[in-house]
Scaffold this motif. Structure first.
Motif: not given
Length: 351
Positions: A175, A314-315
């Motif tokens: 992430d 958070s991706c």
């Protein structure tokens, strides 16, 4: 900024610590909350205190969950209207951080009624009402007490689809982490208390702390977003550590990529650092790895307590551009990719 009424003390002179800098240090808080872990937890409680998340989440039905939180503190600025706006914006932020849409608020008011005029207290409440109007919610009630120090905040509630709840635990290796607002509010508040913050700096501080974190619900519906929180009193390092511990991963922070409010580093270099910054570092510094030669001023900014700070998202790496686009659409021009998640065990590494 407006000057206080001549016969009244400055609001910040009535508080031993302003804004989210009033928070009890993380290490102390952990000890205080130890006994609460033994309380029964109903199945419908989707989020409680287990990962120090931003709000509680209680499932109402298959399509709705109630998000509930509370936040209050002592004055961070002297202007009563601005104090009310900041405190209310900060409280509502925890609803957005869970991915929810705010629905209503309750006021929490403690005021030294023999020290502050009714006009000043009314302006604080007016500022809170302004923030709630901007969020599209009513203040549906509350509670007041006569207090030695001025205290104001909200109980804030929202609704979210249980499938879209975003916790501070959920970051995955690979992430990218994106921060929505620049850091430096604590430093600026320290300078303000010593009358060393100029009008431009004050305007920057107010603009940051009164900007509602409205991207939250849109971000929560984005499939690639795995975790979300907001950065407040424990500083960037503290809230990143909460995410790292809850997600059982290591977060690697690119310090040079972190946005700062204009002038914040110069003020910190001049000694305008809050006591809360040092208490924060004492509580969690052993779990943060710093590079050789990392300056003391940067460490102070890393643990600087933020009041009404930005969302930390958070991706998946392929979703980062979409996350940044949502931030931009909501007016968050400073949003930036600042870190990445790796396999690890609840640590923060600064590069």
């Amino acid at each position: 900024m407006n000057a206080p009424i001549a016969s009244e003390p400055r609001l910040t002179s009535l508080s031993h610590g302003g804004g989210c800098g009033c928070k009890i240090a993380p290490g102390v808080l952990t000890g205080l909350l130890r006994g609460t872990a033994m309380l029964p937890v109903p199945e419908a409680l989707l989020v409680g205190i287990e990962t120090s998340d931003d709000a509680a989440v209680y499932r109402l039905n298959d399509d709705q969950a109630l998000v509930a939180t509370t936040d209050f503190f002592m004055p961070i600025v002297d202007d009563p209207l601005d104090f009310g706006r900041i405190a209310a914006t900060n409280a509502i932020s925890d609803v957005y951080a869970m991915g929810a849409t705010p629905i209503m608020a309750l006021s929490l008011v403690g005021m030294p009624i023999n020290t502050l005029s009714s006009d000043t207290i009314a302006r604080i409440l007016e500022g809170g009402a302004m923030a709630c109007r901007d969020a599209g919610i009513p203040i549906a009630g509350g509670h007041t007490i006569d207090s030695v120090e001025a205290i104001y905040g909200l109980v804030a509630m929202g609704l979210v689809d249980p499938a879209h709840v975003k916790r501070n635990a959920g970051a995955r290796p690979g992430d990218l982490l994106i921060l929505g607002k620049p850091l430096g509010v604590g430093v600026m508040s320290a300078a303000l208390k010593k009358e060393a913050l100029d009008a431009e700096g004050y305007a920057q501080m107010i603009a940051a702390t009164t900007r509602l974190n409205t991207p939250g619900p849109d971000l929560a519906r984005l499939p690639g977003v795995h975790a979300m929180t907001d950065v407040t009193g424990f500083g960037l390092a503290g809230h990143m550590l909460e995410m790292a511990r809850g997600s059982n991963c290591e977060l690697r922070l690119n310090w040079k990529a972190v946005p700062l409010l204009p002038g914040a580093r110069a003020l910190a270099s001049s000694g305008f650092v809050t006591g809360a910054s040092g208490r924060n570092w004492a509580s969690y510094g052993e779990d943060v790895s710093l590079p050789d030669g990392f300056a003391d001023v940067d460490r102070a900014l890393l643990s600087d307590p933020q009041t009404s700070g930005g969302l930390l998202v958070s991706c998946a790496a392929q979703s980062a551009d979409s996350v940044l686009a949502i931030f931009r659409d909501h007016g968050f021009a400073d949003a930036a990719v600042i870190a990445e998640a790796h396999e690890g065990a609840g640590r923060l590494t600064v590069t």
